[in-house]
Design a protein around this motif. Structure first.
Motif, PDB file in Angstrom:
ATOM      1  N   UNK A   1       0.530  -1.019  -0.137  1.00 21.21           N
ATOM      2  CA  UNK A   1      -0.152   0.000  -0.196  1.00 21.21           C
ATOM      3  C   UNK A   1       0.585   1.452   0.075  1.00 21.21           C
ATOM      4  N   UNK A   2       1.535   0.935  -0.267  1.00 18.73           N
ATOM      5  CA  UNK A   2       3.020   2.061  -0.857  1.00 18.73           C
ATOM      6  C   UNK A   2       3.600   2.780   0.877  1.00 18.73           C
ATOM      7  N   UNK A   3       3.318   2.086   1.863  1.00 17.13           N
ATOM      8  CA  UNK A   3       4.185   2.171   3.255  1.00 17.13           C
ATOM      9  C   UNK A   3       5.540   2.058   2.974  1.00 17.13           C
ATOM     10  N   UNK A   4       6.119   2.429   4.175  1.00 21.83           N
ATOM     11  CA  UNK A   4       7.838   2.792   3.757  1.00 21.83           C
ATOM     12  C   UNK A   4       8.138   1.580   2.955  1.00 21.83           C
ATOM     13  N   UNK A   5       7.945   0.163   3.254  1.00 20.76           N
ATOM     14  CA  UNK A   5       8.978  -1.203   3.561  1.00 20.76           C
ATOM     15  C   UNK A   5       8.634  -0.878   1.756  1.00 20.76           C
ATOM     16  N   UNK A   6       7.100  -0.776   0.984  1.00 16.50           N
ATOM     17  CA  UNK A   6       6.967  -0.811  -0.100  1.00 16.50           C
ATOM     18  C   UNK A   6       7.171   0.219  -1.032  1.00 16.50           C
ATOM     19  N   UNK A   7       7.805   1.851  -0.102  1.00 18.01           N
ATOM     20  CA  UNK A   7       8.590   2.665  -0.949  1.00 18.01           C
ATOM     21  C   UNK A   7       9.901   2.465  -1.341  1.00 18.01           C
ATOM     22  N   UNK A   8      10.720   1.438  -0.227  1.00 18.75           N
ATOM     23  CA  UNK A   8      12.060   1.273  -1.051  1.00 18.75           C
ATOM     24  C   UNK A   8      11.273  -0.126  -2.235  1.00 18.75           C
ATOM     25  N   UNK A   9      11.047  -0.579  -2.204  1.00 15.54           N
ATOM     26  CA  UNK A   9      10.620  -2.230  -3.357  1.00 15.54           C
ATOM     27  C   UNK A   9      10.281  -1.476  -4.613  1.00 15.54           C
TER      28      UNK A   9
ATOM     29  N   UNK B   1      19.286  -3.883  -4.457  1.00 14.11           N
ATOM     30  CA  UNK B   1      19.457  -3.314  -3.524  1.00 14.11           C
ATOM     31  C   UNK B   1      17.846  -2.888  -3.047  1.00 14.11           C
ATOM     32  N   UNK B   2      16.404  -2.576  -3.834  1.00 12.23           N
ATOM     33  CA  UNK B   2      15.546  -1.690  -3.621  1.00 12.23           C
ATOM     34  C   UNK B   2      14.630  -2.591  -2.635  1.00 12.23           C
ATOM     35  N   UNK B   3      15.205  -4.591  -2.901  1.00  4.92           N
ATOM     36  CA  UNK B   3      14.638  -5.282  -1.640  1.00  4.92           C
ATOM     37  C   UNK B   3      16.315  -5.147  -0.261  1.00  4.92           C
ATOM     38  N   UNK B   4      16.158  -4.811  -0.004  1.00  8.10           N
ATOM     39  CA  UNK B   4      17.818  -4.627   0.442  1.00  8.10           C
ATOM     40  C   UNK B   4      17.196  -4.491   2.052  1.00  8.10           C
ATOM     41  N   UNK B   5      16.418  -3.166   2.014  1.00 10.18           N
ATOM     42  CA  UNK B   5      16.420  -2.881   3.739  1.00 10.18           C
ATOM     43  C   UNK B   5      14.636  -4.198   3.896  1.00 10.18           C
ATOM     44  N   UNK B   6      13.793  -4.473   3.173  1.00 11.44           N
ATOM     45  CA  UNK B   6      13.140  -5.297   3.539  1.00 11.44           C
ATOM     46  C   UNK B   6      13.413  -6.121   3.833  1.00 11.44           C
ATOM     47  N   UNK B   7      14.316  -6.882   3.134  1.00 14.69           N
ATOM     48  CA  UNK B   7      14.692  -8.492   3.503  1.00 14.69           C
ATOM     49  C   UNK B   7      15.939  -8.132   5.112  1.00 14.69           C
ATOM     50  N   UNK B   8      16.021  -7.378   4.898  1.00 15.99           N
ATOM     51  CA  UNK B   8      17.115  -6.312   6.244  1.00 15.99           C
ATOM     52  C   UNK B   8      15.529  -6.851   7.629  1.00 15.99           C
ATOM     53  N   UNK B   9      14.151  -6.054   7.140  1.00 19.62           N
ATOM     54  CA  UNK B   9      12.817  -6.588   8.245  1.00 19.62           C
ATOM     55  C   UNK B   9      12.466  -7.794   9.002  1.00 19.62           C
ATOM     56  N   UNK B  10      12.673  -8.165   7.292  1.00 15.99           N
ATOM     57  CA  UNK B  10      12.589  -9.593   7.771  1.00 15.99           C
ATOM     58  C   UNK B  10      12.897 -10.828   8.327  1.00 15.99           C
ATOM     59  N   UNK B  11      14.847 -10.517   7.908  1.00 19.03           N
ATOM     60  CA  UNK B  11      15.648 -11.458   8.906  1.00 19.03           C
ATOM     61  C   UNK B  11      15.381 -11.138  10.197  1.00 19.03           C
ATOM     62  N   UNK B  12      15.517  -9.596  10.669  1.00 21.77           N
ATOM     63  CA  UNK B  12      15.712  -8.848  11.339  1.00 21.77           C
ATOM     64  C   UNK B  12      14.461  -9.499  12.919  1.00 21.77           C
TER      65      UNK B  12
END
Ligand SMILES: Cc1cc2nc3c(=O)[nH]c(=O)nc-3n(C[C@H](O)[C@H](O)[C@H](O)COP(=O)(O)O)c2cc1C
Length: 339
Positions: free
Chosen positions: A165-173, A190-201
């Motif tokens: 829905x265009x929120x932060x994780x989507x904004x990175x993707x 690179x666009x996946x980096x932040x979302x994947x870090x969140x998932x792993x965290x």
């Protein structure tokens, strides 16, 4: 194939049926992000009504990550007790519980400045966000993990990361909103980096048998956005990083509506991701007709169906659906007089 009133097991979580209450902001939280009696009554009513999985609305992992100051927060230990009471009561009526953890990024309307991968927005209504530094990105990764710890403490059976829905994780993707030139922008990797870090965290701090869900926007309804094929590729990577089921929505990066909205308009995306990435999916979007819900499940297009607005209209929608499909669904004893 299983139907709407068959149970569903994902890791250590067993749902009594495949109806999920879709996350829906109530804008009824206290300004400090704690829940109110409204939330208790609202969520527990749907548990009493027979929903298999009750998902608490988008809950901010940071105060500045809330869509509004009426949003639920999960950024402080002070938020745990109120959420735990909702969980306890929902469970006592046989529902399993989930919470959607979220950061609104550009789309946050709180007293604090909003933040985003890049310092611009496609929307007139939002302030121009501040571009996040790499250090600040890491702080938000930690905020998601800390929120997950609180969700576990509150007793939730599962957690959904809000990547839609265009929120932060989507904004990175999305290439529509991510114009960064560092390791967090540009190529899909690179666009996946932040979302994947969140998932792993998040994955690192939740129990091994707790399933992890993620909501995505499968289509951006724009030629310049990512494609469904790219989304399937992303889903594969989410799965590898620890996501167990994808909740498939669409849109939100741009202020444009989907070209056509009809019963099951997002079902094709849930089906494509389920088969393309070989991961269970949740279908959502005008799936309010029990026969259509049954079709989606029995034909192997999705594993769970999320219901939003119909559950605002009718807290006992699950019972209505069971009656229509001729399935058994037990409600609390005294309600038997009504059926
Ligand atoms: C009042 C309202 C609040 C919503 N809040 C959220 C939310 O917190 N998180 C989310 O991912 N989607 C949210 N949505 C979207 C719903 O979860 C759901 O995907 C959408 O309404 C489509 O399903 P439906 O046709 O069954 O209503 C919201 C929708 C409504 C109507």
């Amino acid at each position: 194939m299983a139907g709407l009133f068959d149970s569903f097991t994902l890791k250590g979580m067993e749902l009594k049926n495949r109806i999920m209450m879709s996350p829906m902001c109530q804008y009824q939280a206290n300004e400090d992000g704690t829940v109110t009696d409204w939330h208790l009554v609202h969520y527990v009513s749907r548990a009493i009504g027979g929903v298999g999985l009750v998902m608490v609305e988008a809950s901010g992992v940071e105060a500045r990550g809330r869509i509004s100051t009426g949003d639920v927060g999960i950024y402080s230990d002070d938020h745990i007790a109120g959420l735990a009471r909702i969980v306890e009561l929902c469970k006592s009526y046989g529902a399993k519980t989930a919470i959607q953890i979220a950061h609104a990024g550009t789309k946050a309307e709180t007293p604090e400045p909003n933040v985003a991968p890049s310092a611009f927005t496609h929307f007139d209504r939002y302030n121009t966000p501040q571009e996040l530094t790499t250090g600040e990105i890491q702080e938000i990764v930690t905020a998601f993990a800390d929120a997950a710890v609180r969700a576990v403490k509150a007793g939730f059976d599962t957690i959904e990361i809000h990547g839609a829905h265009g929120y932060l994780i989507n904004q990175f993707l999305s290439p529509l909103t991510n114009k960064r030139t560092d390791e967090y922008g540009g190529a899909l990797e690179n666009r996946l980096r932040f979302p994947l870090q969140v998932i792993r965290g998040v994955k690192a701090v939740i129990p091994d048998d707790m399933p992890l869900l993620m909501r995505v926007s499968a289509s951006e309804y724009s030629e310049e956005g990512y494609s469904l094929d790219e989304m399937v590729e992303m889903a594969k990577q989410f799965k590898e990083a620890g996501v167990d089921m994808i909740d498939v929505s669409s849109g939100g990066s741009l202020p444009t509506a989907p070209p056509a909205i009809y019963p099951g308009y997002q079902l094709q995306f849930a089906e494509a991701i389920k088969h393309g990435a070989e991961i269970p999916t949740i279908a959502v979007g005008l799936l309010h007709n029990p026969a259509l819900m049954e079709e989606a499940l029995q034909n192997g297009r999705a594993d769970v169906v999320a219901v939003g607005r119909e559950l605002l209209r009718n807290p006992h929608f699950a019972k209505t659906a069971a009656l229509e499909l001729g399935a058994e669904l037990e409600l609390p004893n005294v309600y038997k007089y009504a059926y």
